[in-house]
Design a protein around this motif. Structure first.
Motif, short mmCIF file in Angstrom:
data_model
loop_
_atom_site.label_atom_id
_atom_site.label_comp_id
_atom_site.label_asym_id
_atom_site.label_seq_id
_atom_site.Cartn_x
_atom_site.Cartn_y
_atom_site.Cartn_z
N THR A 52 -42.26 -81.96 2.33
CA THR A 52 -42.15 -83.38 2.64
C THR A 52 -42.40 -83.57 4.13
N MET A 53 -42.71 -84.79 4.50
CA MET A 53 -42.91 -85.08 5.92
C MET A 53 -41.61 -84.89 6.70
N VAL A 97 -39.11 -81.52 15.53
CA VAL A 97 -39.62 -82.74 16.17
C VAL A 97 -39.17 -83.94 15.34
N SER A 98 -39.42 -85.12 15.85
CA SER A 98 -39.08 -86.33 15.11
C SER A 98 -40.05 -86.54 13.96
N LYS A 99 -39.59 -87.20 12.92
CA LYS A 99 -40.45 -87.48 11.77
C LYS A 99 -41.66 -88.31 12.18
N ALA A 100 -41.47 -89.19 13.14
CA ALA A 100 -42.56 -90.05 13.59
C ALA A 100 -43.72 -89.24 14.15
N LEU A 101 -43.42 -88.10 14.79
CA LEU A 101 -44.49 -87.30 15.37
C LEU A 101 -45.41 -86.73 14.28
N PHE A 145 -50.68 -86.83 10.27
CA PHE A 145 -50.96 -86.92 8.83
C PHE A 145 -50.39 -88.24 8.32
N THR A 146 -51.20 -88.95 7.57
CA THR A 146 -50.80 -90.27 7.07
C THR A 146 -49.56 -90.19 6.18
N ASN A 147 -49.53 -89.15 5.33
CA ASN A 147 -48.42 -88.97 4.40
C ASN A 147 -48.46 -87.53 3.87
N ARG A 148 -47.61 -87.24 2.92
CA ARG A 148 -47.54 -85.90 2.34
C ARG A 148 -48.85 -85.50 1.68
N ALA A 160 -55.85 -87.78 -2.39
CA ALA A 160 -56.89 -86.98 -1.75
C ALA A 160 -56.74 -85.50 -2.07
N PHE A 161 -55.50 -85.01 -2.06
CA PHE A 161 -55.29 -83.59 -2.35
C PHE A 161 -55.77 -83.23 -3.75
N GLU A 162 -55.37 -83.99 -4.74
CA GLU A 162 -55.75 -83.70 -6.12
C GLU A 162 -57.27 -83.78 -6.28
#
Length: 202
Positions: free
Chosen positions: A40-41, A50-54, A59-62, A125-127
């Motif tokens: 997960t992010m 680091v912070s989640k925001a970084l 990366f846009t998302n998981r 995108a991954f799939e």
């Protein structure tokens, strides 16, 4: 040095590319140790300290993270395959070199590529990239089979799919059962060649 005589450790600021590679390294470790579902992010940020925001700056998302990891791992593997198979012409030699490269990769980087190739996460995108990659590899091996043994393309595609699925059994025999790597590789190559000669003689 400080007045107390201890050394001051200066933290080196990572470049954007270095930070991105670090995130991907951490993502790969999570996937190998805990599976794709565990990535997960939030977990990535926690592991990186680091912070989640970084993480979202890279990366846009998981799904974007997984796609980037998949692209990196397949690119590295393909580069090694190109180097290892350069100058080889026979089917057996090429298959053996590919298997050895694959096992080298698992030894050095863990089973991340196999895990990603098997993951099915719906759309995204991954799939899409995973399916495109599987199709590309199946077509590549089918072309080798058709060229070497004269097996019709539809049959070669079936054989290619079966052999690629069989590599999962190869990994199990080697890693889980602890069978000798050379024996596992030689047996797989012999099985492929013998079965393909049988198909060619039909």
């Amino acid at each position: 040095m400080t007045k107390a005589g201890t050394t001051i450790v200066r933290r080196t600021r990572l470049s954007r590319d270095e930070r991105r590679e670090l995130f991907l390294d951490i993502a790969a470790r999570i996937v190998v140790e805990h599976g794709v579902e565990a990535l997960t992010m939030e977990g990535l940020a926690a592991e990186a300290g680091v912070s989640k925001a970084l993480g979202y700056r890279y990366f846009t998302n998981r799904d974007d993270l997984l796609a980037a990891l998949f692209e990196r791992e397949t690119r590295r593997y393909d580069q090694r395959i190109d180097e290892r198979t350069s100058g080889l012409s026979s089917f057996d030699d090429r298959i053996r070199a590919m298997l050895e490269t694959y096992l080298d990769t698992v030894t050095e980087r863990g089973n991340v590529l196999t895990i990603l190739m098997q993951a099915r996460l719906g759309g995204g995108a991954f799939e899409q990239r995973r399916r495109e990659r599987n199709r590309y590899v199946e077509d590549y091996f089918a072309a080798l089979i058709h060229e070497e043994f004269g097996v019709p393309v539809p049959t070669a595609l079936v054989a290619s799919s079966v052999f690629l699925t069989g590599t999962l059994g190869l990994i199990t025999a080697w890693l889980d059962r602890g069978l000798p790597r050379d024996e596992v590789t030689a047996t797989f190559v012999e099985l492929c060649s013998a079965s393909l000669r049988g198909l060619a003689s039909r």
